[in-house]
Design a protein around this motif. Structure first.
Motif, PDB file in Angstrom:
ATOM      1  N   LYS A  75       0.487  -1.141   0.147  1.00 49.31           N
ATOM      2  CA  LYS A  75       0.171  -0.665   0.238  1.00 49.31           C
ATOM      3  C   LYS A  75       1.338   1.376   0.068  1.00 49.31           C
ATOM      4  CE  LYS A  75      -3.454  -0.147   2.626  1.00 49.31           C
ATOM      5  NZ  LYS A  75      -4.488   0.380   3.341  1.00 49.31           N
ATOM      6  N   ILE A  76       0.764   1.868  -1.113  1.00 49.62           N
ATOM      7  CA  ILE A  76       1.633   3.376  -0.557  1.00 49.62           C
ATOM      8  C   ILE A  76       0.155   4.743   0.417  1.00 49.62           C
ATOM      9  CG2 ILE A  76       2.174   5.237  -2.434  1.00 49.62           C
ATOM     10  CD1 ILE A  76       2.224   3.321  -4.105  1.00 49.62           C
ATOM     11  N   GLU A  77      -0.854   5.260  -0.549  1.00 56.46           N
ATOM     12  CA  GLU A  77      -1.781   6.152   0.317  1.00 56.46           C
ATOM     13  C   GLU A  77      -2.727   5.320   0.126  1.00 56.46           C
ATOM     14  OE1 GLU A  77      -1.429   9.179  -0.657  1.00 56.46           O
ATOM     15  OE2 GLU A  77      -0.985   8.955  -3.253  1.00 56.46           O
ATOM     16  N   LEU A  78      -3.744   6.229   1.202  1.00 52.59           N
ATOM     17  CA  LEU A  78      -5.153   6.306   1.001  1.00 52.59           C
ATOM     18  C   LEU A  78      -4.870   7.026   0.673  1.00 52.59           C
ATOM     19  CD1 LEU A  78      -7.868   5.538   1.840  1.00 52.59           C
ATOM     20  CD2 LEU A  78      -7.719   7.518   4.263  1.00 52.59           C
ATOM     21  N   MET A  79      -6.688   7.416  -1.080  1.00 53.42           N
ATOM     22  CA  MET A  79      -7.142   8.734  -1.685  1.00 53.42           C
ATOM     23  C   MET A  79      -7.615   8.946  -1.164  1.00 53.42           C
ATOM     24  SD  MET A  79      -5.413   7.670  -5.387  1.00 53.42           S
ATOM     25  CE  MET A  79      -5.039   9.303  -6.350  1.00 53.42           C
ATOM     26  N   GLN A  80      -8.059  10.031  -0.920  1.00 50.39           N
ATOM     27  CA  GLN A  80     -10.027  11.056  -0.913  1.00 50.39           C
ATOM     28  C   GLN A  80     -10.106  11.274  -2.507  1.00 50.39           C
ATOM     29  OE1 GLN A  80     -11.025  11.516   2.064  1.00 50.39           O
ATOM     30  NE2 GLN A  80      -8.993  10.220   3.283  1.00 50.39           N
ATOM     31  N   GLU A  81     -11.621  11.081  -2.401  1.00 49.21           N
ATOM     32  CA  GLU A  81     -12.321  11.177  -3.695  1.00 49.21           C
ATOM     33  C   GLU A  81     -11.774  12.246  -4.706  1.00 49.21           C
ATOM     34  OE1 GLU A  81     -16.239   9.720  -3.938  1.00 49.21           O
ATOM     35  OE2 GLU A  81     -16.064   8.054  -2.909  1.00 49.21           O
ATOM     36  N   GLU A  82     -11.708  13.966  -3.961  1.00 47.63           N
ATOM     37  CA  GLU A  82     -11.430  14.871  -3.798  1.00 47.63           C
ATOM     38  C   GLU A  82     -11.050  14.629  -5.058  1.00 47.63           C
ATOM     39  OE1 GLU A  82     -11.785  14.334  -0.549  1.00 47.63           O
ATOM     40  OE2 GLU A  82     -14.030  14.893  -0.503  1.00 47.63           O
ATOM     41  N   LEU A  83      -9.624  14.282  -4.665  1.00 45.74           N
ATOM     42  CA  LEU A  83      -8.273  13.992  -5.884  1.00 45.74           C
ATOM     43  C   LEU A  83      -8.437  13.296  -7.166  1.00 45.74           C
ATOM     44  CD1 LEU A  83      -5.597  12.789  -3.356  1.00 45.74           C
ATOM     45  CD2 LEU A  83      -5.857  14.927  -4.475  1.00 45.74           C
ATOM     46  N   PHE A  84      -9.527  12.878  -7.091  1.00 45.98           N
ATOM     47  CA  PHE A  84      -9.938  12.508  -8.759  1.00 45.98           C
ATOM     48  C   PHE A  84     -10.292  13.267  -9.521  1.00 45.98           C
ATOM     49  CE2 PHE A  84     -11.156   7.850  -6.123  1.00 45.98           C
ATOM     50  CZ  PHE A  84      -9.795   8.515  -5.118  1.00 45.98           C
TER      51      PHE A  84
END
Length: 131
Positions: A75-84
């Protein structure tokens, strides 16, 4: 002389953004993973991630892994949907033996979504994959 510099091509190393259930918080999360589908271990992996658009830029996130064994993932990181809504880049550098490899993986804006999910190599999960 630029023509004398050999830059090896990266193969069988991928970045995937996977939609998975978080047992602790009881939520569906998007997590970024690096996948080593090679038959050799990778050493000293450096990953630099950022997001950008015409008028917005995220902060830079850096991650280091000492080793990524063959046929494995991390795992690299958790991504927030706003980043998409942004273009998201993952600049990956690593050593395979004594040779350094480098590749930039880019998820174009709005390409990470539930409709784009596909099987991810080595993982029993669905996600968006960049090769």
């Amino acid at each position: 002389m630029k023509k004398d510099i050999h830059i090896p091509k990266v193969e069988d190393v991928y970045i995937a953004v996977v939609n998975e259930y978080n047992d602790v918080y009881k939520t569906q999360d998007w997590n970024a993973y690096i996948i080593n589908d090679k038959n050799v271990d990778l050493d000293m992996i450096l990953i630099v991630t950022s997001g950008y658009s015409e008028n917005k830029t995220t902060s830079v996130f850096r991650k280091k892994l000492d080793t990524l064994p063959k046929k494995s993932y991390a795992k690299i990181e958790l991504m927030q949907e706003e980043l998409f809504a942004l273009n998201n880049t993952f600049k990956v550098s690593f050593f395979e033996g004594n040779t350094m490899f480098d590749k930039t993986y880019t998820f174009r804006k709005n390409t990470i979504n539930l409709k784009a999910l596909q099987s991810v190599p080595l993982m029993d999960a669905k996600g968006v994959l960049v090769k």
